[in-house]
Write a protein that holds these residues in place. Structure first.
Motif, short mmCIF file in Angstrom:
data_model
loop_
_atom_site.label_atom_id
_atom_site.label_comp_id
_atom_site.label_asym_id
_atom_site.label_seq_id
_atom_site.Cartn_x
_atom_site.Cartn_y
_atom_site.Cartn_z
N GLN A 105 123.45 75.93 9.83
CA GLN A 105 123.28 76.04 8.38
C GLN A 105 122.13 76.97 8.03
O GLN A 105 122.19 77.69 7.03
CB GLN A 105 123.02 74.66 7.77
CG GLN A 105 124.26 73.80 7.77
CD GLN A 105 123.97 72.40 7.29
OE1 GLN A 105 122.99 71.78 7.68
NE2 GLN A 105 124.83 71.90 6.44
N LEU A 106 121.11 76.98 8.84
CA LEU A 106 119.97 77.87 8.61
C LEU A 106 120.24 79.29 9.09
O LEU A 106 119.41 80.17 8.90
CB LEU A 106 118.72 77.32 9.31
CG LEU A 106 118.14 76.04 8.73
CD1 LEU A 106 117.04 75.50 9.62
CD2 LEU A 106 117.64 76.28 7.31
N THR A 150 120.68 82.49 -0.20
CA THR A 150 122.03 82.85 0.25
C THR A 150 122.83 81.64 0.71
O THR A 150 124.01 81.78 1.04
CB THR A 150 121.97 83.87 1.40
OG1 THR A 150 121.26 83.30 2.50
CG2 THR A 150 121.28 85.15 0.96
N TYR A 151 122.23 80.46 0.72
CA TYR A 151 122.92 79.26 1.17
C TYR A 151 123.97 78.84 0.13
O TYR A 151 123.72 78.92 -1.07
CB TYR A 151 121.93 78.11 1.40
CG TYR A 151 122.58 76.93 2.06
CD1 TYR A 151 122.96 77.00 3.40
CD2 TYR A 151 122.86 75.78 1.36
CE1 TYR A 151 123.59 75.94 4.01
CE2 TYR A 151 123.47 74.70 1.97
CZ TYR A 151 123.84 74.79 3.29
OH TYR A 151 124.47 73.75 3.89
N CYS A 174 137.55 73.34 -3.10
CA CYS A 174 136.20 73.51 -3.62
C CYS A 174 135.74 74.92 -3.28
O CYS A 174 135.68 75.31 -2.12
CB CYS A 174 135.25 72.48 -3.00
SG CYS A 174 133.55 72.64 -3.55
N LYS A 175 135.45 75.71 -4.30
CA LYS A 175 135.08 77.11 -4.12
C LYS A 175 133.63 77.23 -3.63
O LYS A 175 132.73 76.68 -4.27
CB LYS A 175 135.24 77.85 -5.44
CG LYS A 175 134.90 79.31 -5.37
CD LYS A 175 135.06 79.97 -6.72
CE LYS A 175 134.61 81.42 -6.64
NZ LYS A 175 134.62 82.05 -7.95
N PRO A 176 133.40 77.94 -2.53
CA PRO A 176 132.02 78.14 -2.07
C PRO A 176 131.21 78.95 -3.08
O PRO A 176 131.66 80.00 -3.55
CB PRO A 176 132.18 78.93 -0.77
CG PRO A 176 133.59 78.72 -0.35
CD PRO A 176 134.37 78.52 -1.61
N LEU A 177 130.04 78.43 -3.43
CA LEU A 177 129.15 79.09 -4.38
C LEU A 177 127.71 79.01 -3.88
O LEU A 177 127.33 78.00 -3.29
CB LEU A 177 129.22 78.40 -5.75
CG LEU A 177 130.56 78.44 -6.48
CD1 LEU A 177 130.54 77.49 -7.67
CD2 LEU A 177 130.87 79.86 -6.92
N PRO A 178 126.92 80.04 -4.13
CA PRO A 178 125.51 79.98 -3.73
C PRO A 178 124.80 78.87 -4.51
O PRO A 178 124.96 78.77 -5.73
CB PRO A 178 124.96 81.36 -4.07
CG PRO A 178 125.97 81.99 -4.96
CD PRO A 178 127.27 81.28 -4.77
N VAL A 179 124.05 78.05 -3.81
CA VAL A 179 123.45 76.86 -4.42
C VAL A 179 122.50 77.20 -5.55
O VAL A 179 122.70 76.78 -6.70
CB VAL A 179 122.73 76.01 -3.34
CG1 VAL A 179 122.01 74.83 -3.98
CG2 VAL A 179 123.71 75.53 -2.29
N LEU A 180 121.45 77.93 -5.26
CA LEU A 180 120.41 78.13 -6.27
C LEU A 180 120.89 78.93 -7.47
O LEU A 180 120.64 78.54 -8.62
CB LEU A 180 119.18 78.79 -5.66
CG LEU A 180 118.43 77.92 -4.66
CD1 LEU A 180 117.21 78.66 -4.15
CD2 LEU A 180 118.04 76.59 -5.25
N THR A 181 121.56 80.03 -7.22
CA THR A 181 121.99 80.84 -8.37
C THR A 181 123.03 80.09 -9.21
O THR A 181 123.05 80.26 -10.44
CB THR A 181 122.54 82.21 -7.93
OG1 THR A 181 123.57 82.03 -6.97
CG2 THR A 181 121.42 83.07 -7.34
#
Length: 162
Positions: A56-57, A90-91, A105-112
């Motif tokens: 993950q990192l 970028t996670y 479930c669509k992958p999306l950048p967490v923070l943004t």
């Protein structure tokens, strides 16, 4: 319910330093990598726990049965902190190394994604609700998202809006 990050450990500087120290520093066949890691401080348990956070990192990947490390040397705490500050932007969710999210479930950048949602929905101040609205289901390990927010040095922004 999908987990944001594995439950084994949070993405802390000391964990990055430790994982990088234990991981091989050169490319090798995947089976050689597994043998190498069985001799690490994680032992045979690496493939059941520690590997999730390491993947993950982005500390390594396996491509066509070849282990490829992110770093070819050990890293200092300052280097690990700098790496995490960039990594967190970028996670994305869902991540293949955690419990499954609902199909589709669509992958999306967490923070943004969280920032955009808060900007568009300033009245929603509950992080659990924000994440459920974005990813369509309750989020597990919410503490890890809060930790990621702190890594990104967004605490002041988030605390005033959530």
């Amino acid at each position: 319910m999908g987990d944001v990050l594995c439950k084994w450990r949070m993405p802390k500087v000391e964990h990055v330093v430790e994982l990088v120290q234990e991981l091989p520093k050169e490319k090798m066949a995947e089976n050689e990598f597994k043998i190498y890691m069985s001799g690490s401080i994680y032992g045979e348990g690496f493939t059941r726990t520690a590997y999730q956070l390491a993947c993950q990192l982005g500390l390594y990947c396996i491509d066509s049965q070849i282990y490829i490390p992110r770093f070819n040397r050990n890293v200092s705490e300052n280097e690990a902190e700098s790496y995490l500050e960039k990594w967190v932007w970028t996670y994305y969710i869902p991540n293949p190394y955690t419990k499954s999210f609902a199909q589709g479930c669509k992958p999306l950048p967490v923070l943004t994604s969280i920032i955009k949602y808060i900007e568009e929905n300033p009245d929603v101040r509950n992080l659990e609700q924000v994440c459920q609205d974005i990813w369509g289901e309750p989020i597990g390990n919410l503490a890890n998202i809060k930790y990621a927010i702190n890594i990104a040095k967004l605490y002041e922004l988030m605390i005033t809006t959530i």
